[in-house]
Design an enzyme around this catalytic site. Structure first.
Site, PDB file in Angstrom:
ATOM      1  N   ILE A 125       0.871  -1.189   0.000  1.00  0.00           N
ATOM      2  CA  ILE A 125       0.000   0.000   0.000  1.00  0.00           C
ATOM      3  C   ILE A 125       0.900   1.228   0.000  1.00  0.00           C
ATOM      4  O   ILE A 125       1.720   1.398   0.915  1.00  0.00           O
ATOM      5  CB  ILE A 125      -0.914   0.025   1.247  1.00  0.00           C
ATOM      6  CG1 ILE A 125      -1.763  -1.251   1.320  1.00  0.00           C
ATOM      7  CG2 ILE A 125      -1.813   1.259   1.237  1.00  0.00           C
ATOM      8  CD1 ILE A 125      -2.362  -1.490   2.682  1.00  0.00           C
ATOM      9  N   HIS A 126       0.749   2.058  -1.012  1.00  0.00           N
ATOM     10  CA  HIS A 126       1.603   3.256  -1.040  1.00  0.00           C
ATOM     11  C   HIS A 126       0.912   4.479  -1.651  1.00  0.00           C
ATOM     12  O   HIS A 126       1.360   5.595  -1.456  1.00  0.00           O
ATOM     13  CB  HIS A 126       2.869   2.972  -1.856  1.00  0.00           C
ATOM     14  CG  HIS A 126       2.652   3.060  -3.340  1.00  0.00           C
ATOM     15  ND1 HIS A 126       2.047   2.052  -4.057  1.00  0.00           N
ATOM     16  CD2 HIS A 126       2.940   4.033  -4.237  1.00  0.00           C
ATOM     17  CE1 HIS A 126       1.990   2.390  -5.329  1.00  0.00           C
ATOM     18  NE2 HIS A 126       2.518   3.592  -5.472  1.00  0.00           N
TER      19      HIS A 126
END
Length: 381
Positions: free
Chosen positions: A216-217
């Protein structure tokens, strides 16, 4: 001939490895490559380690721009790149993907009438709220040679007025579009065996096909407490209900946001979940080893979606849309957005599906050689 390769973000550094390797192995007498690192990602673990690990020549220039607002960051890059382009006088500027470094390179090169080769051309999410969508469209329309990894990318370019039967000489007014395969597929094949030496699995107590890899970024997920909470709530529930480890390498910035954007109850639940392992960002080689051995991948990263496909892993996409529409159409990936129920439903469907087909849509692993050949041809003409 001389090319200037512009990179600035972690995925671009990795993609550049494939082209640099092709130049070193097959085109060293025809192409001189100058590498410019804008410094868009400036953390030691997010940049330098990748040059060392992937055996990419260190940049000839580093603009050290760092993070900042989109306009300020891009403006600093344009200013720095313009000076370098004037000094080096390249035949081509090579740009990757859709970052602010890509946009800055396209603007600076086009203003100086330097030809642009855009690798990963034609990708569209059809969501202009994404900064990346604006960057990739603008770069495509300033480029002379456009290298699309998929036929869907070619179709997108044709819809926007590009021709599939251009004849030389090629310019940004008469560009050439190619379906060439994906340089990241080149890399994944090349580095797959090297990755087997990585100790990342043992270090985290993981065994093959017995864990989920999550990444997740994206700002739209990490900076929105509701979206981030929905994602982590789903991951927490999936791991507990299935007694299945989730391994989550996090960028330093995202790690800091967990305590801020998650409720104390959810944060504590994740922290006390024996199946939920949050680790520091990993190297590309370590990432390949995790991808190869995961049971399933959950991500909001465009690159990781593809790598999941390369290694024949089902993928849950934490976005409302994707540039890699072929993956969804084939059923190997499902769009779940940041919706807890959709994420869990997508996981349940994919984890129990044994008939997934991973067709060879990303080329033959020689996209980089093809790109170099066409750049040389265009310069000769």
């Amino acid at each position: 001939m001389k090319i200037v390769t512009v990179i600035g973000a972690r995925p671009q550094i990795i993609k550049a490895a494939a082209l640099s390797r092709a130049i070193r192995n097959s085109f060293s007498e025809q192409i001189v490559e100058i590498i410019v690192h804008t410094g868009q990602h400036y953390d030691e673990n997010m940049s330098k380690v990748f040059f060392d690990e992937l055996n990419i020549p260190l940049p000839n220039y580093n603009l050290n721009v760092g993070s900042g607002k989109h306009g300020m960051q891009t403006a600093k890059m344009i200013e720095g790149l313009e000076e370098i382009f004037i000094k080096e006088q390249p035949d081509f500027v090579v740009l990757y993907g859709d970052t602010n470094s890509t946009l800055a390179g396209a603007i600076a090169a086009s203003k100086l009438h330097i030809k642009i080769a855009h690798i990963e051309a034609g990708l569209r999410s059809y969501n202009k709220a994404m900064p990346e969508e604006i960057n990739r469209i603008m770069c495509d329309h300033a480029s002379t040679l456009l290298f699309s990894p998929t036929y869907a990318g070619i179709e997108n370019l044709l819809k926007e007025g590009f021709s599939d039967n251009s004849t030389p000489p090629f310019t940004n007014d008469n560009p050439k579009i190619y379906h060439c395969g994906d340089v990241m597929y080149d890399n994944s094949l090349y580095f797959s065996k090297i990755a087997e030496k990585s100790a990342i699995m043992e270090a985290n107590g993981l065994t093959k096909n017995n864990f989920i890899l999550a990444t997740i970024h994206r700002d739209s997920n990490t900076d929105d407490s509701l979206r981030l909470s929905a994602i982590f709530d789903a991951l927490n529930e999936i791991s507990r209900n299935n007694s299945l480890n989730i391994i989550l390498p996090l960028h330093p910035r995202t790690k800091k946001l967990l305590e801020i954007n998650l409720s104390k109850e959810l944060f504590d639940s994740i922290s006390n979940n024996p199946y939920f392992k949050v680790i520091s960002a990993v190297s590309f080689i370590e990432m390949i080893q995790l991808e190869k051995n995961a049971k399933l991948i959950i991500t909001d990263s465009g690159g990781v979606q593809k790598e999941a496909f390369f290694f024949e892993k089902p993928c849950v996409i934490l976005r409302p849309e994707t540039e890699w529409v072929e993956l969804v159409e084939m059923g190997t990936a499902i769009l779940a957005d940041a919706d807890k129920k959709r994420i869990i439903d997508a996981f349940d469907l994919l984890i129990n599906k044994n008939s997934l087909q991973f067709l060879p849509i990303f080329g033959d692993g020689k996209a980089s050689e093809f790109i170099c050949t066409e750049i040389v041809k265009c310069t000769e003409k």
